[in-house]
Scaffold this active site. Sequence first.
Site, PDB file in Angstrom:
ATOM      1  N   ARG A 106      29.832  65.748  53.484  1.00 40.09           N
ATOM      2  CA  ARG A 106      30.604  66.944  53.145  1.00 40.09           C
ATOM      3  C   ARG A 106      29.702  68.166  53.151  1.00 40.09           C
ATOM      4  O   ARG A 106      30.054  69.220  53.598  1.00 40.09           O
ATOM      5  CB  ARG A 106      31.261  66.806  51.757  1.00 40.09           C
ATOM      6  CG  ARG A 106      32.251  65.677  51.653  1.00 40.09           C
ATOM      7  CD  ARG A 106      33.396  65.793  52.633  1.00 40.09           C
ATOM      8  NE  ARG A 106      34.261  66.937  52.399  1.00 40.09           N
ATOM      9  CZ  ARG A 106      35.295  66.954  51.587  1.00 40.09           C
ATOM     10  NH1 ARG A 106      35.632  65.876  50.919  1.00 40.09           N
ATOM     11  NH2 ARG A 106      36.037  68.039  51.435  1.00 40.09           N
TER      12      ARG A 106
ATOM     13  N   LYS B  28      39.777  49.092  52.104  1.00 35.71           N
ATOM     14  CA  LYS B  28      40.815  48.989  51.094  1.00 35.71           C
ATOM     15  C   LYS B  28      40.588  50.081  50.058  1.00 35.71           C
ATOM     16  O   LYS B  28      39.443  50.532  49.958  1.00 35.71           O
ATOM     17  CB  LYS B  28      40.808  47.614  50.440  1.00 35.71           C
ATOM     18  CG  LYS B  28      39.583  47.376  49.547  1.00 35.71           C
ATOM     19  CD  LYS B  28      39.771  46.179  48.690  1.00 35.71           C
ATOM     20  CE  LYS B  28      40.098  46.516  47.272  1.00 35.71           C
ATOM     21  NZ  LYS B  28      38.957  46.578  46.366  1.00 35.71           N
TER      22      LYS B  28
ATOM     23  N   LYS C 146      33.076  36.800  54.532  1.00 36.19           N
ATOM     24  CA  LYS C 146      32.206  35.836  53.853  1.00 36.19           C
ATOM     25  C   LYS C 146      32.232  34.525  54.640  1.00 36.19           C
ATOM     26  O   LYS C 146      33.305  34.026  54.996  1.00 36.19           O
ATOM     27  CB  LYS C 146      32.683  35.607  52.415  1.00 36.19           C
ATOM     28  CG  LYS C 146      32.470  36.826  51.507  1.00 36.19           C
ATOM     29  CD  LYS C 146      32.894  36.518  50.074  1.00 36.19           C
ATOM     30  CE  LYS C 146      32.989  37.767  49.214  1.00 36.19           C
ATOM     31  NZ  LYS C 146      31.746  38.310  48.737  1.00 36.19           N
TER      32      LYS C 146
ATOM     33  N   GLU D 242      34.306  37.579  37.854  1.00 30.72           N
ATOM     34  CA  GLU D 242      33.170  38.503  37.960  1.00 30.72           C
ATOM     35  C   GLU D 242      32.560  38.706  36.584  1.00 30.72           C
ATOM     36  O   GLU D 242      33.288  38.768  35.583  1.00 30.72           O
ATOM     37  CB  GLU D 242      33.646  39.856  38.479  1.00 30.72           C
ATOM     38  CG  GLU D 242      34.195  39.803  39.870  1.00 30.72           C
ATOM     39  CD  GLU D 242      34.395  41.208  40.403  1.00 30.72           C
ATOM     40  OE1 GLU D 242      33.477  41.729  41.041  1.00 30.72           O
ATOM     41  OE2 GLU D 242      35.458  41.782  40.136  1.00 30.72           O
TER      42      GLU D 242
ATOM     43  N   HIS E  74      41.846  40.519  48.472  1.00 35.44           N
ATOM     44  CA  HIS E  74      40.926  39.384  48.603  1.00 35.44           C
ATOM     45  C   HIS E  74      41.567  38.027  48.272  1.00 35.44           C
ATOM     46  O   HIS E  74      41.458  37.077  49.033  1.00 35.44           O
ATOM     47  CB  HIS E  74      39.713  39.572  47.691  1.00 35.44           C
ATOM     48  CG  HIS E  74      39.037  40.910  47.845  1.00 35.44           C
ATOM     49  ND1 HIS E  74      38.912  41.546  49.039  1.00 35.44           N
ATOM     50  CD2 HIS E  74      38.434  41.729  46.943  1.00 35.44           C
ATOM     51  CE1 HIS E  74      38.267  42.690  48.884  1.00 35.44           C
ATOM     52  NE2 HIS E  74      37.966  42.829  47.616  1.00 35.44           N
TER      53      HIS E  74
HETATM   54  C1  BG6 Z   1      35.810  44.947  45.626  1.00 37.38           C
HETATM   55  C2  BG6 Z   1      36.423  45.379  44.326  1.00 37.38           C
HETATM   56  O1  BG6 Z   1      36.756  45.018  46.656  1.00 37.38           O
HETATM   57  O2  BG6 Z   1      35.359  43.601  45.510  1.00 37.38           O
HETATM   58  C3  BG6 Z   1      35.408  45.257  43.202  1.00 37.38           C
HETATM   59  O3  BG6 Z   1      36.852  46.730  44.436  1.00 37.38           O
HETATM   60  C4  BG6 Z   1      34.863  43.856  43.147  1.00 37.38           C
HETATM   61  O4  BG6 Z   1      36.001  45.608  41.954  1.00 37.38           O
HETATM   62  C5  BG6 Z   1      34.357  43.417  44.514  1.00 37.38           C
HETATM   63  O5  BG6 Z   1      33.800  43.842  42.218  1.00 37.38           O
HETATM   64  C6  BG6 Z   1      33.986  41.949  44.513  1.00 37.38           C
HETATM   65  O6  BG6 Z   1      33.358  41.618  45.722  1.00 37.38           O
HETATM   66  P1  BG6 Z   1      32.186  40.552  45.787  1.00 37.38           P
HETATM   67  O7  BG6 Z   1      31.892  40.402  47.227  1.00 37.38           O
HETATM   68  O8  BG6 Z   1      31.057  41.120  44.994  1.00 37.38           O
HETATM   69  O9  BG6 Z   1      32.733  39.325  45.143  1.00 37.38           O
END
Ligand code: BG6
Length: 515
Positions: free
Chosen positions: A62, A169, A203, A237, A261
């Site tokens: 930007r 996304k 993945k 997570e 996902h």
């Molecule tokens: C992202 C989400 O798409 O995927 C995050 O916005 C999330 O909130 C992440 O932490 C998880 O991805 P990975 O590959 O770390 O499991």
Amino acid sequence: MNKIEKEKQTSSADKKRIPAPCVIVIFGATGDLTKRKLIPALYDLYTEKMLPEKFKILGITRGKLSDPDFRQRMKKAHDEFSKSKDTGDQWERFSESLHCCPIDYDSRDSFENLKKTLQKIEGDYNIPGNHLFYLAIPPSAYLPVVQQLGVVGLNKPVNGEWTRIIIEKPIGYDLKSAKELNEKVGEVFNEDQVYRIDHFLGKETVQNLLAFRFANGIFEPIWNRHYIDHIQITAGETVGVEGRGGYYERSGALRDMIQNHLLQVFAHTAMEAPVRFDADAFRDEKVKVFESVKPISNEEVDTIAVRAQYTRGKMDGKEVPGYKEEEGVDKNSVTETYAALKLHINNWRWAGVPFYLRTGKRLPKRVSEVILVFKRIPHQIFQSDTGLGDGEIDANILAIRLQPDEGISLRFGAKVPGQGMKIKPVTMKFDYETTFNTKLADAYERLLLDAMLGDAALFARHDGVEASWRILMPVLEAWENSTVKALPTYEAGTWGPKEAEELLNRDGCWWRECL
Ligand code: BG6
């Protein structure tokens, strides 16, 4: 074919995976995604000699930034996040491909300038006009950028060259906005130019789910309602919202993780075998899965969906704040940091088999896994030692670990040595790292490369995105219209709220501990 011929064939197949010379144009070049994922992935591809001989990366910012300043910033990102560390002058050589160009999203002149910059780079370095645009910017800026690219004609490939655009996304905020976005993008780019990225699809293990199912003869015959009791898909997570409170407040776990996902993993688990592994055949099958999901009625939302928020707790012995205490989060927030959902698929393969999906922040373990729980044996002739206390021999379990410790394990009953016939569950394991003795590539490496190669199989198609929103809309609407002042909670460092346990207990099952 003898071994040497086979090797020759493999290496020429690998060679084919080197893309044509191109310029990768990253909008949002000083943002988090570029720093954490895109530059490290491109650098790693470079060190693995997977990038074309001639390529340039044009970072769009930007504000004004000189090429040396941009390179300096990217060097820091590389030091922190790249998989391959520097050997010799590799970074120096790679960084010569980095250039920078400022932009004002609302100004046509600015995009005309981008066009000239591209032409100049291509002229100076003798690169054909192949362009990969990457939108690593907030969703609100997608359409202005897409439209301006169209206005200055950067959407149209010329002279047999290619132009593609990668969109991150979230694709929309709900079904309506996803459709609108798809439509508007479709007015400027053809569908075969649009690459909607879902990094879970890059993945290795998510792809291996397909290999496991469709490259082996022994599992597919039992991959159905006759043998499988239910399926659990978990993406746990340990992190909280990591300074993304503002974004997360508008998103929540259902939009952030399940709409994309987890539903993608769900589709890989449930789909029929495509006739061949090409983008359309493969994505057709996934869309069929989404379209066969039993629609959720408004009345049943509370019995099939659970949401909750983490409160203050301990992670690895350290006190962490609750969601409402995070920066950028409303003190009265009703945004879910945990979501669980039960889905059914109305087709011959899956009728009557529940799929349970769950995801949450601040869970005790970072783990993504698909667990297939098989039906129990019909008649028991041995004693069991499962520790379940019900005297019954537990079901066989096939667990596909997507991350970390990527691999597959199968749990079955074995005879405990000694007198008598006591059965105890044991586990047989395959793990990626020891078997292949390699670190798995980051998902972005695979996906960036596929986009450069024009292979869209691992990208979401517009109808797939819309179909996945359609599944979730009743839940999103019910949650949005609800007048609750506070959500159920779970303490940070625990496996979610009791309501999520009850969701399974009502069906006589429970969340399986990740093996
Ligand atoms: C992202 C989400 O798409 O995927 C995050 O916005 C999330 O909130 C992440 O932490 C998880 O991805 P990975 O590959 O770390 O499991």
